[in-house]
Write a protein that holds these residues in place. Structure first.
Motif, PDB file in Angstrom:
ATOM      1  N   THR A 154      43.942  31.250  81.701  1.00  0.00           N
ATOM      2  CA  THR A 154      44.708  31.994  82.703  1.00  0.00           C
ATOM      3  C   THR A 154      44.849  33.464  82.339  1.00  0.00           C
ATOM      4  N   GLY A 155      44.557  33.800  81.061  1.00  0.00           N
ATOM      5  CA  GLY A 155      44.713  35.182  80.619  1.00  0.00           C
ATOM      6  C   GLY A 155      46.109  35.503  80.122  1.00  0.00           C
ATOM      7  N   LEU A 156      46.962  34.482  79.969  1.00  0.00           N
ATOM      8  CA  LEU A 156      48.315  34.727  79.489  1.00  0.00           C
ATOM      9  C   LEU A 156      48.368  34.948  77.980  1.00  0.00           C
ATOM     10  N   ILE A 157      47.526  34.228  77.231  1.00  0.00           N
ATOM     11  CA  ILE A 157      47.549  34.368  75.777  1.00  0.00           C
ATOM     12  C   ILE A 157      46.176  34.788  75.263  1.00  0.00           C
ATOM     13  N   SER A 158      46.187  35.348  74.080  1.00  0.00           N
ATOM     14  CA  SER A 158      44.942  35.842  73.493  1.00  0.00           C
ATOM     15  C   SER A 158      44.333  34.785  72.581  1.00  0.00           C
ATOM     16  N   ASP A 159      43.148  35.066  72.093  1.00  0.00           N
ATOM     17  CA  ASP A 159      42.509  34.173  71.125  1.00  0.00           C
ATOM     18  C   ASP A 159      42.745  34.685  69.710  1.00  0.00           C
ATOM     19  N   ASP A 160      43.742  35.521  69.545  1.00  0.00           N
ATOM     20  CA  ASP A 160      44.052  36.166  68.278  1.00  0.00           C
ATOM     21  C   ASP A 160      44.717  35.185  67.315  1.00  0.00           C
ATOM     22  N   ALA A 161      43.908  34.429  66.596  1.00  0.00           N
ATOM     23  CA  ALA A 161      44.329  33.543  65.513  1.00  0.00           C
ATOM     24  C   ALA A 161      45.476  32.603  65.855  1.00  0.00           C
ATOM     25  N   PRO A 162      45.305  31.736  66.860  1.00  0.00           N
ATOM     26  CA  PRO A 162      46.359  30.750  67.105  1.00  0.00           C
ATOM     27  C   PRO A 162      46.468  29.807  65.909  1.00  0.00           C
ATOM     28  N   ARG A 163      47.665  29.333  65.658  1.00  0.00           N
ATOM     29  CA  ARG A 163      47.900  28.433  64.520  1.00  0.00           C
ATOM     30  C   ARG A 163      48.596  27.167  65.024  1.00  0.00           C
ATOM     31  N   GLU A 177      53.860  41.701  79.812  1.00  0.00           N
ATOM     32  CA  GLU A 177      53.916  41.228  81.196  1.00  0.00           C
ATOM     33  C   GLU A 177      53.541  39.747  81.282  1.00  0.00           C
ATOM     34  N   ALA A 178      52.527  39.355  80.527  1.00  0.00           N
ATOM     35  CA  ALA A 178      52.115  37.945  80.517  1.00  0.00           C
ATOM     36  C   ALA A 178      53.235  37.071  79.965  1.00  0.00           C
ATOM     37  N   ARG A 179      53.856  37.516  78.887  1.00  0.00           N
ATOM     38  CA  ARG A 179      54.960  36.751  78.289  1.00  0.00           C
ATOM     39  C   ARG A 179      56.109  36.605  79.284  1.00  0.00           C
ATOM     40  N   GLU A 180      56.453  37.691  79.962  1.00  0.00           N
ATOM     41  CA  GLU A 180      57.573  37.669  80.894  1.00  0.00           C
ATOM     42  C   GLU A 180      57.269  36.847  82.151  1.00  0.00           C
ATOM     43  N   ALA A 181      56.018  36.821  82.577  1.00  0.00           N
ATOM     44  CA  ALA A 181      55.638  36.079  83.784  1.00  0.00           C
ATOM     45  C   ALA A 181      55.419  34.595  83.512  1.00  0.00           C
ATOM     46  N   SER A 182      55.233  34.224  82.265  1.00  0.00           N
ATOM     47  CA  SER A 182      54.829  32.851  81.935  1.00  0.00           C
ATOM     48  C   SER A 182      55.768  31.762  82.442  1.00  0.00           C
ATOM     49  N   PRO A 183      57.107  31.916  82.392  1.00  0.00           N
ATOM     50  CA  PRO A 183      57.948  30.800  82.862  1.00  0.00           C
ATOM     51  C   PRO A 183      57.746  30.425  84.326  1.00  0.00           C
ATOM     52  N   GLN A 184      57.286  31.365  85.136  1.00  0.00           N
ATOM     53  CA  GLN A 184      57.071  31.088  86.546  1.00  0.00           C
ATOM     54  C   GLN A 184      55.628  30.656  86.856  1.00  0.00           C
ATOM     55  N   HIS A 185      54.756  30.725  85.872  1.00  0.00           N
ATOM     56  CA  HIS A 185      53.345  30.403  86.113  1.00  0.00           C
ATOM     57  C   HIS A 185      53.184  28.889  86.256  1.00  0.00           C
ATOM     58  N   PRO A 186      52.491  28.427  87.304  1.00  0.00           N
ATOM     59  CA  PRO A 186      52.349  26.982  87.529  1.00  0.00           C
ATOM     60  C   PRO A 186      51.656  26.236  86.392  1.00  0.00           C
ATOM     61  N   VAL A 187      50.718  26.864  85.718  1.00  0.00           N
ATOM     62  CA  VAL A 187      50.040  26.197  84.595  1.00  0.00           C
ATOM     63  C   VAL A 187      51.028  25.981  83.454  1.00  0.00           C
ATOM     64  N   VAL A 188      51.861  26.961  83.181  1.00  0.00           N
ATOM     65  CA  VAL A 188      52.878  26.832  82.125  1.00  0.00           C
ATOM     66  C   VAL A 188      53.860  25.728  82.498  1.00  0.00           C
ATOM     67  N   GLN A 189      54.326  25.730  83.725  1.00  0.00           N
ATOM     68  CA  GLN A 189      55.287  24.719  84.163  1.00  0.00           C
ATOM     69  C   GLN A 189      54.694  23.309  84.057  1.00  0.00           C
ATOM     70  N   GLU A 190      53.431  23.165  84.426  1.00  0.00           N
ATOM     71  CA  GLU A 190      52.771  21.861  84.334  1.00  0.00           C
ATOM     72  C   GLU A 190      52.725  21.364  82.887  1.00  0.00           C
ATOM     73  N   HIS A 191      52.383  22.254  81.962  1.00  0.00           N
ATOM     74  CA  HIS A 191      52.316  21.848  80.557  1.00  0.00           C
ATOM     75  C   HIS A 191      53.695  21.572  79.982  1.00  0.00           C
ATOM     76  N   TRP A 192      54.701  22.345  80.370  1.00  0.00           N
ATOM     77  CA  TRP A 192      56.059  22.060  79.899  1.00  0.00           C
ATOM     78  C   TRP A 192      56.480  20.652  80.308  1.00  0.00           C
ATOM     79  N   MET A 193      56.144  20.268  81.535  1.00  0.00           N
ATOM     80  CA  MET A 193      56.488  18.922  82.004  1.00  0.00           C
ATOM     81  C   MET A 193      55.798  17.858  81.149  1.00  0.00           C
ATOM     82  N   LYS A 194      54.505  18.047  80.871  1.00  0.00           N
ATOM     83  CA  LYS A 194      53.759  17.083  80.055  1.00  0.00           C
ATOM     84  C   LYS A 194      54.311  17.028  78.633  1.00  0.00           C
ATOM     85  N   LEU A 195      54.538  18.198  78.042  1.00  0.00           N
ATOM     86  CA  LEU A 195      55.012  18.246  76.661  1.00  0.00           C
ATOM     87  C   LEU A 195      56.415  17.660  76.521  1.00  0.00           C
ATOM     88  N   SER A 196      57.261  17.862  77.519  1.00  0.00           N
ATOM     89  CA  SER A 196      58.636  17.364  77.436  1.00  0.00           C
ATOM     90  C   SER A 196      58.691  15.838  77.393  1.00  0.00           C
TER      91      SER A 196
END
Length: 93
Positions: free
Chosen positions: A39-48, A67-86
């Motif tokens: 989605t372009g919200l996060i980078s590939d900069d050394a995830p751990r 801007e990506a960090r601030e917009a993330s809670p409203q992004h449908p992809v983020v919301q979908e993953h939060w539901m799965k992870l919860s």
């Protein structure tokens, strides 16, 4: 220097898997990373992705921008993953 404070763009999420959900949670976090990267919200900069001896799973990553960090809670992809992870874990601070 660009003036960007990369420390402020780094996030750490601590997950406490529900009993017997460790492997499923690890797989879900990897899918979440893949989708957030696409989605372009996060980078590939050394995830751990780390698992502690007391069974916490820690995921560290960098946002592409403030801007990506601030917009993330409203992004449908983020919301979908939060539901799965919860359904697989508790989130710790």
């Amino acid at each position: 220097a660009s003036g960007i404070n990369f420390m402020k763009l780094t996030s750490m999420v601590v997950h406490k898997p529900y009993k017997g959900k460790d492997e499923e949670l690890l797989a879900a976090i990897k899918l979440c990373y893949r989708d957030l990267y696409k989605t372009g919200l996060i980078s590939d900069d050394a995830p751990r992705l780390m698992k502690t001896s007391d069974n916490y799973i820690i995921f560290m990553f960098a946002w592409k921008s403030r801007e990506a960090r601030e917009a993330s809670p409203q992004h449908p992809v983020v919301q979908e993953h939060w539901m799965k992870l919860s359904k697989l874990c508790e989130f710790e601070n």
